[in-house]
Design an enzyme around this catalytic site. Structure first.
Site, PDB file in Angstrom:
ATOM      1  CG  HIS A  97       9.037  -7.856   0.456  1.00  0.00           C
ATOM      2  ND1 HIS A  97       8.806  -6.448   0.425  1.00  0.00           N
ATOM      3  CD2 HIS A  97       9.213  -7.990   1.763  1.00  0.00           C
ATOM      4  CE1 HIS A  97       8.835  -6.116   1.778  1.00  0.00           C
ATOM      5  NE2 HIS A  97       9.085  -7.111   2.650  1.00  0.00           N
TER       6      HIS A  97
HETATM    7  P1  TYD Z   1       6.681  -9.082   5.729  1.00  0.00           P
HETATM    8  O1  TYD Z   1       6.323  -7.801   4.959  1.00  0.00           O
HETATM    9  O2  TYD Z   1       7.299 -10.003   4.763  1.00  0.00           O
HETATM   10  O3  TYD Z   1       8.275  -9.029   6.473  1.00  0.00           O
HETATM   11  P2  TYD Z   1       9.690  -8.344   6.245  1.00  0.00           P
HETATM   12  O4  TYD Z   1       9.757  -7.705   5.115  1.00  0.00           O
HETATM   13  O5  TYD Z   1      10.090  -7.365   7.217  1.00  0.00           O
HETATM   14  O6  TYD Z   1      10.584  -9.602   5.946  1.00  0.00           O
HETATM   15  O7  TYD Z   1       5.893  -9.673   6.672  1.00  0.00           O
HETATM   16  C1  TYD Z   1       6.063 -10.670   7.477  1.00  0.00           C
HETATM   17  C2  TYD Z   1       4.626 -11.211   8.043  1.00  0.00           C
HETATM   18  O8  TYD Z   1       3.912 -10.301   8.972  1.00  0.00           O
HETATM   19  C3  TYD Z   1       3.808 -11.534   6.816  1.00  0.00           C
HETATM   20  O9  TYD Z   1       3.067 -12.908   7.230  1.00  0.00           O
HETATM   21  C4  TYD Z   1       2.886 -10.387   6.883  1.00  0.00           C
HETATM   22  C5  TYD Z   1       3.039  -9.975   8.032  1.00  0.00           C
HETATM   23  N1  TYD Z   1       2.598  -8.444   8.284  1.00  0.00           N
HETATM   24  C6  TYD Z   1       1.432  -7.967   8.671  1.00  0.00           C
HETATM   25  O10 TYD Z   1       0.468  -8.736   9.135  1.00  0.00           O
HETATM   26  N2  TYD Z   1       1.345  -6.594   8.715  1.00  0.00           N
HETATM   27  C7  TYD Z   1       2.202  -5.657   8.294  1.00  0.00           C
HETATM   28  O11 TYD Z   1       2.019  -4.535   8.345  1.00  0.00           O
HETATM   29  C8  TYD Z   1       3.598  -6.185   7.741  1.00  0.00           C
HETATM   30  C9  TYD Z   1       4.599  -5.470   7.286  1.00  0.00           C
HETATM   31  C10 TYD Z   1       3.635  -7.568   7.900  1.00  0.00           C
END
Ligand code: TYD
Length: 149
Positions: A58
């Protein structure tokens, strides 16, 4: 290909963080708006990442981040919509600065790898761009607007 580029065309760059060497164990610290160009609003970390899986995938409209391999190693692929680079992080005193509007993917986690992320803003789902084609289009539109100005 694993390339540890220190500063690249995407605007991402490796930041050398202070390292206090000590026979009792080394220490590194990060101060917002000093070692990195933003105030730290949030810290999160990825751990117990199974081999062969990837994280990220992303970009963010506004968020800037510093990504640190607090333990072990992993790769970070970044993309500004035109240029792509790949960074290998394996030092606790190196951070990868990732500006806003940069697509990132993290993979090749070593066993026990811990990815520490210092972020410029609290979690906000509306700030995410989770579709790559949408990201490339938005980055292109920003570029065209900047060129016209
Ligand atoms: P995501 O940012 O998509 O993970 P990555 O980029 O590390 O693969 O986040 C995964 C899940 O965690 C998503 O449902 C949102 C949640 N999340 C939070 O609630 N708070 C946060 O600070 C982060 C980074 C993620």
């Amino acid at each position: 290909m694993r390339v540890n580029t220190r500063s690249g065309r995407t605007g991402c760059r490796i930041v050398d963080l202070p390292r206090i060497a000590d026979p009792r164990g080394n220490l590194t610290f990060v101060e917002g708006s000093d070692h990195i160009p933003f105030d730290i609003a949030r810290v999160y970390y990825l751990y117990d990442v199974p081999g062969g899986t990837s994280r990220g995938g992303h970009a963010h409209h506004h968020l800037q981040a510093l990504i640190i391999a607090a333990a072990g190693s992993f790769d970070v692929g970044v993309d500004d919509g035109v240029h792509q680079e790949r960074f290998f992080l394996n030092r606790s005193y190196h951070g990868l600065y990732v500006p806003r509007m940069t697509w990132r993917e993290l993979d090749n986690f070593s066993s026990g790898g811990v990815c520490l992320v210092l972020a410029s803003a609290p979690y906000e789902e509306d700030d995410y761009i989770r579709d790559h084609a949408t990201f490339v289009a938005a980055a292109g539109a920003e570029r065209a607007q900047a060129d016209a100005a």
